[in-house]
Design a protein around this motif. Structure first.
Motif, PDB file in Angstrom:
ATOM      1  N   GLY A  34      18.797   5.359  41.457  1.00 43.39           N
ATOM      2  CA  GLY A  34      18.572   4.603  42.684  1.00 43.39           C
ATOM      3  C   GLY A  34      18.114   3.178  42.499  1.00 43.39           C
ATOM      4  N   ASN A  35      17.916   2.746  41.245  1.00 42.79           N
ATOM      5  CA  ASN A  35      17.388   1.406  40.972  1.00 42.79           C
ATOM      6  C   ASN A  35      18.345   0.614  40.076  1.00 42.79           C
ATOM      7  OD1 ASN A  35      14.768   1.834  42.271  1.00 42.79           O
ATOM      8  ND2 ASN A  35      14.374   3.240  40.570  1.00 42.79           N
ATOM      9  N   PRO A  36      18.322  -0.728  40.191  1.00 41.61           N
ATOM     10  CA  PRO A  36      19.116  -1.541  39.266  1.00 41.61           C
ATOM     11  C   PRO A  36      18.738  -1.232  37.820  1.00 41.61           C
ATOM     12  CG  PRO A  36      18.328  -2.881  41.083  1.00 41.61           C
ATOM     13  CD  PRO A  36      17.639  -1.554  41.211  1.00 41.61           C
ATOM     14  N   TYR A  37      19.740  -1.155  36.968  1.00 37.31           N
ATOM     15  CA  TYR A  37      19.542  -0.728  35.583  1.00 37.31           C
ATOM     16  C   TYR A  37      20.035  -1.824  34.642  1.00 37.31           C
ATOM     17  CZ  TYR A  37      20.352   2.144  31.342  1.00 37.31           C
ATOM     18  OH  TYR A  37      20.374   2.657  30.052  1.00 37.31           O
ATOM     19  N   TYR A  38      19.091  -2.463  33.947  1.00 33.54           N
ATOM     20  CA  TYR A  38      19.377  -3.420  32.895  1.00 33.54           C
ATOM     21  C   TYR A  38      18.749  -2.874  31.614  1.00 33.54           C
ATOM     22  CZ  TYR A  38      20.471  -6.721  36.663  1.00 33.54           C
ATOM     23  OH  TYR A  38      21.009  -7.331  37.763  1.00 33.54           O
ATOM     24  N   TYR A  39      19.411  -3.095  30.471  1.00 35.48           N
ATOM     25  CA  TYR A  39      18.877  -2.442  29.279  1.00 35.48           C
ATOM     26  C   TYR A  39      19.145  -3.228  28.001  1.00 35.48           C
ATOM     27  CZ  TYR A  39      23.755  -0.893  28.767  1.00 35.48           C
ATOM     28  OH  TYR A  39      25.125  -0.854  28.660  1.00 35.48           O
ATOM     29  N   ILE A  40      18.284  -2.987  27.021  1.00 34.74           N
ATOM     30  CA  ILE A  40      18.521  -3.363  25.637  1.00 34.74           C
ATOM     31  C   ILE A  40      18.678  -2.048  24.884  1.00 34.74           C
ATOM     32  CG2 ILE A  40      17.595  -4.443  23.551  1.00 34.74           C
ATOM     33  CD1 ILE A  40      15.933  -6.257  25.459  1.00 34.74           C
ATOM     34  N   GLY A  41      19.893  -1.754  24.487  1.00 35.41           N
ATOM     35  CA  GLY A  41      20.196  -0.500  23.804  1.00 35.41           C
ATOM     36  C   GLY A  41      20.666  -0.750  22.386  1.00 35.41           C
ATOM     37  N   ASP A 410      11.642  -2.106  10.390  1.00 41.58           N
ATOM     38  CA  ASP A 410      11.761  -3.484  10.888  1.00 41.58           C
ATOM     39  C   ASP A 410      10.855  -3.672  12.106  1.00 41.58           C
ATOM     40  OD1 ASP A 410      13.590  -4.228   8.954  1.00 41.58           O
ATOM     41  OD2 ASP A 410      15.323  -3.668  10.182  1.00 41.58           O
ATOM     42  N   LYS A 411       9.580  -3.733  11.858  1.00 41.37           N
ATOM     43  CA  LYS A 411       8.590  -3.700  12.938  1.00 41.37           C
ATOM     44  C   LYS A 411       8.670  -4.923  13.851  1.00 41.37           C
ATOM     45  CE  LYS A 411       6.993   0.209  11.491  1.00 41.37           C
ATOM     46  NZ  LYS A 411       7.344   1.439  12.221  1.00 41.37           N
ATOM     47  N   SER A 412       8.936  -6.093  13.288  1.00 47.74           N
ATOM     48  CA  SER A 412       8.978  -7.283  14.143  1.00 47.74           C
ATOM     49  C   SER A 412      10.147  -7.193  15.126  1.00 47.74           C
ATOM     50  CB  SER A 412       9.105  -8.552  13.297  1.00 47.74           C
ATOM     51  OG  SER A 412      10.319  -8.570  12.573  1.00 47.74           O
ATOM     52  N   THR A 413      11.292  -6.717  14.649  1.00 46.57           N
ATOM     53  CA  THR A 413      12.465  -6.586  15.517  1.00 46.57           C
ATOM     54  C   THR A 413      12.221  -5.542  16.600  1.00 46.57           C
ATOM     55  OG1 THR A 413      13.865  -7.132  13.618  1.00 46.57           O
ATOM     56  CG2 THR A 413      14.959  -6.203  15.564  1.00 46.57           C
ATOM     57  N   LEU A 414      11.707  -4.387  16.196  1.00 52.61           N
ATOM     58  CA  LEU A 414      11.482  -3.307  17.157  1.00 52.61           C
ATOM     59  C   LEU A 414      10.398  -3.659  18.162  1.00 52.61           C
ATOM     60  CD1 LEU A 414      11.806  -0.218  14.797  1.00 52.61           C
ATOM     61  CD2 LEU A 414      13.426  -0.976  16.546  1.00 52.61           C
ATOM     62  N   GLN A 415       9.383  -4.390  17.727  1.00 56.04           N
ATOM     63  CA  GLN A 415       8.342  -4.811  18.655  1.00 56.04           C
ATOM     64  C   GLN A 415       8.897  -5.771  19.692  1.00 56.04           C
ATOM     65  OE1 GLN A 415       5.283  -3.691  19.073  1.00 56.04           O
ATOM     66  NE2 GLN A 415       4.867  -5.139  20.738  1.00 56.04           N
ATOM     67  N   MET A 416       9.788  -6.670  19.249  1.00 46.44           N
ATOM     68  CA  MET A 416      10.419  -7.594  20.181  1.00 46.44           C
ATOM     69  C   MET A 416      11.299  -6.830  21.175  1.00 46.44           C
ATOM     70  SD  MET A 416      12.713 -11.006  19.384  1.00 46.44           S
ATOM     71  CE  MET A 416      13.818 -10.137  18.286  1.00 46.44           C
ATOM     72  N   ILE A 417      12.062  -5.868  20.696  1.00 42.94           N
ATOM     73  CA  ILE A 417      12.901  -5.050  21.573  1.00 42.94           C
ATOM     74  C   ILE A 417      12.044  -4.319  22.594  1.00 42.94           C
ATOM     75  CG2 ILE A 417      14.375  -2.990  21.630  1.00 42.94           C
ATOM     76  CD1 ILE A 417      15.482  -3.968  18.877  1.00 42.94           C
ATOM     77  N   LYS A 418      10.934  -3.785  22.154  1.00 47.34           N
ATOM     78  CA  LYS A 418      10.034  -3.064  23.057  1.00 47.34           C
ATOM     79  C   LYS A 418       9.493  -3.991  24.136  1.00 47.34           C
ATOM     80  CE  LYS A 418       5.934  -0.081  23.020  1.00 47.34           C
ATOM     81  NZ  LYS A 418       4.943   0.595  22.128  1.00 47.34           N
ATOM     82  N   GLU A 419       9.056  -5.170  23.732  1.00 48.55           N
ATOM     83  CA  GLU A 419       8.483  -6.119  24.691  1.00 48.55           C
ATOM     84  C   GLU A 419       9.504  -6.553  25.733  1.00 48.55           C
ATOM     85  OE1 GLU A 419       6.921  -9.241  22.275  1.00 48.55           O
ATOM     86  OE2 GLU A 419       5.215  -8.047  21.554  1.00 48.55           O
ATOM     87  N   TYR A 420      10.727  -6.820  25.299  1.00 50.17           N
ATOM     88  CA  TYR A 420      11.751  -7.257  26.253  1.00 50.17           C
ATOM     89  C   TYR A 420      12.244  -6.101  27.120  1.00 50.17           C
ATOM     90  CZ  TYR A 420      12.004 -12.077  24.707  1.00 50.17           C
ATOM     91  OH  TYR A 420      11.703 -13.392  24.448  1.00 50.17           O
ATOM     92  N   ASN A 421      12.272  -4.902  26.575  1.00 46.73           N
ATOM     93  CA  ASN A 421      12.641  -3.757  27.409  1.00 46.73           C
ATOM     94  C   ASN A 421      11.609  -3.521  28.501  1.00 46.73           C
ATOM     95  OD1 ASN A 421      15.160  -2.438  27.072  1.00 46.73           O
ATOM     96  ND2 ASN A 421      14.558  -1.754  25.030  1.00 46.73           N
ATOM     97  N   LEU A 422      10.354  -3.785  28.209  1.00 47.88           N
ATOM     98  CA  LEU A 422       9.308  -3.655  29.233  1.00 47.88           C
ATOM     99  C   LEU A 422       9.542  -4.660  30.362  1.00 47.88           C
ATOM    100  CD1 LEU A 422       6.109  -3.100  27.043  1.00 47.88           C
ATOM    101  CD2 LEU A 422       7.149  -1.461  28.628  1.00 47.88           C
TER     102      LEU A 422
END
Length: 425
Positions: A34-41, A410-422
């Motif tokens: 029911g909500n707009p869906y944008y993602y980093i997959g 690859d913690k820096s990459t995954l942390q960035m992905i997490k932050e932008y997904n939030l």
């Protein structure tokens, strides 16, 4: 195009299916629950193989799905299965070999993978074949149907990429090849999952069926044959499954003779629910790992231009668009997880900022899938060559293992992905 429809919740509950649980398209946006869906997959091509009890590693699969979920990655792009598996530098074991005969262990792996994805409320885009040799794909159908041995560029020096692409271009006019692929598509989409008892057509963990990985026109003369074939497959999928989205897997202009007008013509079928693009700066000569400082700024600029050009095409087509492949090697093309990802992270940041901007502006760019998540995989041989039995990484067998892989370390990459997904929630 799959539209949002009113839901009778009591009726849907009685069927254990909610129409709202399927990802749909409304205007230029995906809608999820029911909500707009944008993602980093992520690209995770080997997920179904990893799910096989005989050939895979189910404990690793569960850990890697959990790792991705912890970093906000809830959209995966996955290969249904390989064809052939007969040659070096190709995916083995193959789902289909010979033509029309299936490895039951790998079908079970696909079922298991989808069941685990569903448990985690993740979604998957499943591509049904491949333009390239690394999983057999269209070239394998041609060989099966009498067109001679695949001129695999990885195995013999006389097998140039030009020769290979000329070979694959014949697929779009090969009637028995096209019929065999249609039979494969019917077989897969009509399947029921042994673990969930759901028909694939009723499984909301599946976001979309994708015709192929990077289907290409190859030549202007081949456009009519290509478009006829593409439309026939899209129409077939739509006739079997009204619940799921359909896309083609195109690279964009790079797969359309470098012409956006051609890209738009070949994607005008209203049953194509959204369009895609891929961006490979190293392969396209934009980025030089041995001259990273000088070439990275231009790489980011060119990638940004490519994105905006394709968003304009998406607007013309009135369809959402996804950047479903992009990647960059580590420092000096090192295959070791310990090598820095500073330059990669800078490029990735541009993609992530653009999808966040798109959400804010309700733009046509609806998702990005980096290439790719390799989790616990690693290169175990000199120069990263993959051999049958080696743990999979995100890189397919014809490429050095670890070249474009995002590892769990690859913690820096995954942390960035997490932050932008939030930011996309």
């Amino acid at each position: 195009m799959k539209k949002i429809v009113p839901i009778l919740f009591c009726f849907a509950a009685s069927l254990n299916i909610s129409a709202q649980s399927f990802i749909t398209v409304k205007g230029n946006q995906f809608i999820r629950n029911g909500n707009p869906y944008y993602y980093i997959g992520a690209n995770y091509w080997y997920g179904a193989i990893l799910g096989s009890k005989k050939y895979g590693d189910r404990d690793r699969l569960q850990r890697e799905l959990d790792q991705m979920q912890q970093n906000g990655i809830n959209n995966l792009r996955v290969l249904v299965g390989a064809e052939g598996g007969l040659y070096d530098y190709t995916v083995t074991p193959a789902l289909q070999n010979p033509q029309g005969e299936y490895n039951l262990e790998l079908l079970d792996g696909l079922d298991y993978f989808l069941s685990e994805v569903g448990k985690r409320k993740m979604n998957v885009v499943l591509y049904l074949t491949n333009n390239w040799e690394w999983s057999g794909g269209m070239s394998q159908y041609l060989e099966w149907n009498g067109y001679g041995e695949i001129p695999n560029p990885n195995t013999k020096p006389e097998n140039t990429w030009s020769k290979f692409m000329d070979y694959v271009s014949k697929f779009h006019s090969c009637v028995p090849c096209k019929v065999a692929l249609e039979n494969h598509i019917k077989f897969i989409i009509s399947r029921a999952n042994n673990y969930t008892s759901k028909k694939y057509t009723d499984d909301s963990a599946i976001m979309a069926w994708q015709v192929a990985n990077e289907p290409r026109i190859f030549t202007k003369d081949n456009e009519i044959a290509f478009t006829g074939w593409l439309n026939s497959v899209v129409d077939l999928i739509d006739s079997i499954d009204k619940n799921h989205l359909i896309c083609t897997g195109s690279e964009g202009s790079a797969g359309s003779n470098e012409d956006l007008a051609t890209y738009e013509r070949t994607h005008s079928n209203p049953k194509i629910d959204y369009v895609t693009m891929h961006i490979w700066p190293k392969n396209w000569g934009w980025y030089k790992a041995d001259d990273a400082a000088a070439t990275l700024p231009g790489t980011i600029e060119k990638a940004s231009e490519y994105i905006e050009q394709h968003i304009k095409s998406a607007k013309n087509l009135k369809k959402p668009i996804v950047i479903e492949e992009f990647g960059l090697p580590r420092e000096n093309e090192s295959l070791l997880p310990s090598a820095t990802t500073i330059n990669r992270d800078k490029l990735y940041k541009m993609f992530f900022e653009r999808i966040v901007k798109s959400k804010k502006n309700k733009d046509f760019l609806a998702g990005v899938n980096f290439w790719g998540y390799g989790g616990e995989g690693k290169a175990v041989n000199e120069k990263g060559k993959w051999n049958a039995g080696d743990a999979f990484t995100a890189d397919p067998p014809q490429e050095p293992q670890g070249l474009n892989t995002v590892f769990y370390s690859d913690k820096s990459t995954l942390q960035m992905i997490k932050e932008y997904n939030l930011k996309l929630k």
